[in-house]
Design an enzyme around this catalytic site. Structure first.
Site: not given
Length: 649
Positions: A214, A277-278, A121, A299, A28-29, A67, A123
Site C-alpha cells: 500500500h 485484500d484487494n 494493519k 481497486k 495490502d493493495d 480494505c 482498519h
C-alpha cells in the site's frame, strides 16, 4: 540425519493429534500481476511463489474491492452488506467500526484454545477501545489502527481533511520506539519473535496484515530501503521501481516467517494462507503503481482487477498439493474452512455467508460455492454478482474512472523468470527440507522401494506447469470492430460477462442473454432485502491528533491515568531518618549564616542564637518523640508475647 528423522516422526505423531497453527499473511493493495506465479517476470517474488507452488494456488479467490470491507468479511464470515460495511472504508477521523455484536475469527479460535496475535494493519475502527484488536479476540496487537501510514515515521495524514498524527501501537500503548524503522521489517520481526517465544502446547493464530505494498501518505507515498530499490534498476518507471522494492521486502518477510515456523518445529502442523485484500491502485488517490494486468479495473471498482485475488495456501494437511484451483471462493469462506481444517465443531459458528471450502482446497473436490455477491452499494449506485461462469454488474465508482485496463504486463523481453531463485529461496529451501523428511517418514512407514512418494519435491518442470496454469489469458478483442451493444458502459446499462471465456470482461453479452440478466437481477433483489443500512458516520473533529499528544487514539473513551498521592498514617524509620537529616541540614545552614554575620549587632547574634536553639530543640523533640513512640510500641509487643506464653503454659 537419523536424529532429525526421529524428531520428525515424533512431531508428526504429536501434530496429528493437535489443532494446527493458522498463519494468515495479508498483502495490502497488491496487484494480480505483481507475483511471479501469475506469469509476470517483472518483480521477482521467489518466496511467495515457492509457497504457492508447494501448496495450492487459489486462482478464483475473490475479496472485496476495498480494505475495510475485505477485512470485515474475512474476520466475520459475512458479506459486507450484512454488516453495514458495504460503502467505502473507515476514513481517519470517522467514529464507526465493525459492529460489536459480531463474533470475530480470533474469538472463535480462542474458545478452542488458540493463542491469537494481530500484527500490522487494523482498519476496522478505533474511536472507542472496544473496537480495537485486543478487545476483539486478539491476545496481542503490534501495528496501526488506521488504513495506512508512513513506512518510517508511522504517521497518518487524513485523506480528505487536515488531521495528522502518529499511529503505532503495542496493544493499547503508543509505541514511540518504532519511529525511523521500516514498517515491513518491524512487522516481520514481531512475527518471528512471537513464533520463537510461542508455547507450542497451544495452537497459534497469527494475523499478519502488512502495510506493503500500500502507499504511504500522499506527500511521500512510495518508500523502500535504498539497497532494495537498487535491485530494480531495470524498471524504467521510477515509481514502479520503488513499488517493486516494496513488494520485494514483503516477499522477504514471507521467507522469514516460514523459516521461523520451521525452526520452532511448528511447520509440521500449520496452515499458511497468503492473500491480498484487494487489487492494486495504479493511479489516482493513494496510488501505489501496482498492476492488475490483464484484468479490468483497479481497486474500488466492481471489476475483476479490484477483487480477483492473489491467493495461495500451504499446509501438510492438504492432501493434493502442487496444483492450481479454479474453484470459486470468497474471502468470507475462511472461518468455516479453517474450522474444518482444524477439526473444530462448525455447529459453534453463528449463521454466516461463508461456505466450508476445505475439501475443495485439500482434495480438489468440486466447489460448493456457485454464487458470490461482490457488493451492493446503493450510495454509489453499483452492484455486482457472480453465478457460475456469469458475472453481472451495473453502475460503477468514481464516475467510471477506474473501469479500464491498467498496469504493466510484466512480460517485456528483457525480463526473465528464474525458477532456480524460487527453488533456493528461503521458503523454497525450507519446504524442500521439510518435504525431504516427509518422504523419509513415508518411505519408512510404507516400506516403499520405488520412491513413489505422495509428496514430491518442487522442480523446474512443476513450476513451469503450475505457472502456465495460473496465468490468466484473455482473447484479443478489436474494440473498433466490436458492435455497440457488446461494449460495456455500466453507467448507462447493465453488463454481463462469461468469465470462463472472457476473464478480462471485454465483451458484454447482456443483449444476447436476457434471461440470465433477469435471473441475476432477481438474485440481487433477494440479497438487497437482507442488507443492513450503511454504518458510515461523518468526521468527528475531536478525532484530531493535535488534541491527543499528536497521536491517533480512541478519542471517544480515552482515559487519562492520574497519579495518586501516596499517604501513610505512620512514619516509617526511613521517613524518620530523612526528617532528621533535613533538620540537621537546616541547623548547618543556620550555623553558616551566623558565622557570616559576625559583624552584625550583638542583639541580632543573640536573636539568631535563640532561633538556632529553638530550631534545634524542635528537631530534637520531634526525633525523641518518634523514638519514644517506637520504644512504647516495642514494650507493648514484648508484653503481648509474655502474656501469650503464660496463656499457653
Amino acid at each position: 540425519m537419523f536424529y532429525q528423522f526421529v524428531v520428525l516422526l515424533v512431531l508428526g505423531a504429536v501434530a496429528a493429534q493437535k489443532k494446527p497453527n493458522i498463519i494468515v499473511i495479508v498483502a495490502d493493495d497488491m496487484g494480480f500481476n505483481d507475483v511471479g506465479f501469475h506469469g509476470s517476470n517483472e518483480i521477482p517474488t521467489p518466496n511467495i511463489d515457492a509457497l504457492a507452488y508447494n501448496g495450492v494456488i487459489m486462482n478464483s479467490h475473490y475479496t472485496q474491492a476495498l480494505c475495510t470491507p475485505s477485512r470485515s468479511a474475512f474476520l466475520t464470515g459475512k458479506y459486507p452488506i450484512h454488516l453495514g460495511m458495504q460503502h467505502l472504508v473507515i476514513l481517519e477521523p470517522e467514529p464507526w467500526g465493525l459492529p460489536l455484536n459480531e463474533t470475530l475469527l480470533p474469538q472463535h479460535l480462542k474458545r478452542n484454545g488458540y493463542v491469537t496475535h494481530a500484527i500490522g494493519k487494523w482498519h476496522l475502527g478505533f474511536f472507542k477501545k472496544e473496537y480495537t484488536p485486543t478487545y476483539r479476540g486478539f491476545d496481542s496487537h503490534f501495528g496501526y489502527w488506521q488504513g495506512l501510514q508512513d513506512y518510517y515515521k508511522h504517521t497518518v495524514r487524513a485523506t480528505y481533511t487536515p488531521e495528522y498524527g502518529y499511529d503505532m501501537r503495542r496493544n493499547m500503548t503508543v509505541d514511540w520506539s518504532a519511529q525511523g524503522k521500516y514498517s515491513t521489517t518491524l512487522f516481520t520481526e514481531e512475527a518471528v519473535r512471537l513464533i520463537r517465544e510461542h508455547n507450542t502446547e497451544n495452537p497459534m493464530f497469527m494475523y499478519l496484515a502488512h502495510l506493503a505494498p500500500h502507499s504511504g501518505n500522499d506527500e511521500d507515498p512510495l518508500q523502500a530501503p535504498d539497497e532494495e530499490i537498487a535491485k530494480f534498476g531495470y524498471i524504467a518507471d521510477p515509481e514502479r521501481r520503488i513499488y517493486a522494492a516494496m513488494v520485494s521486502m514483503l516477499d522477504r518477510s514471507v521467507g522469514s516467517v516460514i523459516a521461523a515456523l520451521r525452526d520452532k518445529h511448528m511447520l509440521e502442523n500449520s496452515i499458511i494462507l497468503f492473500m491480498n485484500d484487494n487489487g492494486a491502485k495504479p493511479d489516482g488517490i493513494h496510488a501505489n503503481h501496482g498492476s492488475n494486468y490483464p484484468l479490468r479495473g483497479n481497486k474500488n471498482s466492481p471489476w475483476e482487477g479490484a477483487m480477483r485475488g492473489v491467493t495461495a495456501i500451504w499446509s501438510p494437511l492438504i492432501k493434493k498439493p502442487q496444483r492450481v484451483s479454479n474453484s470459486l471462493m470468497h474471502i468470507s469462506d475462511w472461518i468455516p474452512t479453517f474450522f474444518t481444517a482444524a477439526g473444530l465443531n462448525k455447529s459453534e459458528l453463528p449463521p454466516m455467508d461463508g461456505i466450508d471450502m476445505w475439501e475443495s482446497i485439500s482434495e480438489g473436490a468440486e466447489s460448493p460455492r456457485i454464487e458470490l455477491l461482490h457488493n451492493i452499494d446503493d450510495i454509489d449506485s453499483y452492484a455486482a454478482i457472480r453465478r457460475g461462469q456469469w458475472k453481472y454488474l451495473y453502475g460503477s465508482t468514481t464516475g467510471g474512472k477506474g473501469d479500464a485496463w491498467y498496469g504493466s504486463n510484466g512480460r517485456n523481453k528483457e525480463y526473465t523468470y528464474d525458477e532456480k531463485a524460487v527453488l533456493t529461496s528461503q521458503v523454497g529451501s525450507t519446504l524442500a527440507g521439510f518435504t525431504t523428511y516427509q518422504q523419509i517418514q513415508e518411505k519408512t512407514s510404507k516400506k516403499l522401494s520405488d520412491n513413489s512418494f505422495t509428496r514430491k519435491l518442487l522442480d523446474d518442470e512443476i513450476i513451469r506447469s503450475l505457472r502456465h496454469s495460473a496465468e490468466v489469458k484473455c482473447p484479443k478483442v478489436n474494440f473498433d470492430d466490436l458492435n455497440e451493444n457488446k461494449r460495456c458502459n455500466p453507467l448507462e446499462s447493465p453488463c454481463l460477462f462469461n468469465l470462463h471465456e472472457d476473464p478480462c470482461e471485454q465483451i458484454n453479452l447482456a443483449s444476447e442473454r436476457p434471461m440470465i440478466v433477469l435471473n441475476m437481477e432477481r438474485a440481487l433483489d433477494r440479497l438487497r432485502k437482507t442488507a443492513l443500512p450503511i454504518r458510515n458516520i461523518p468526521r468527528d473533529p475531536n478525532a484530531d491528533p493535535a488534541k491527543w499528544n499528536n497521536t491517533w487514539t480512541n478519542w471517544q473513551d480515552y482515559e487519562v491515568v492520574k497519579k495518586e498521592k501516596i499517604t501513610h498514617n505512620t512514619l516509617s524509620p526511613l521517613a524518620i531518618g530523612l526528617i532528621s537529616a533535613a533538620c540537621l541540614a537546616f541547623v548547618v545552614v543556620i550555623i553558616i549564616l551566623v558565622t557570616l554575620s559576625v559583624k552584625t549587632s550583638a542583639m541580632k547574634k543573640k536573636a539568631n542564637t535563640a532561633f538556632f536553639d529553638e530550631s534545634l530543640e524542635q528537631c530534637t523533640t520531634h526525633i525523641n518523640g518518634k523514638s519514644q513512640h517506637f520504644e512504647d510500641r516495642e514494650l507493648q509487643v514484648r508484653d503481648s508475647i509474655r502474656n501469650a506464653f503464660r496463656t499457653v503454659e
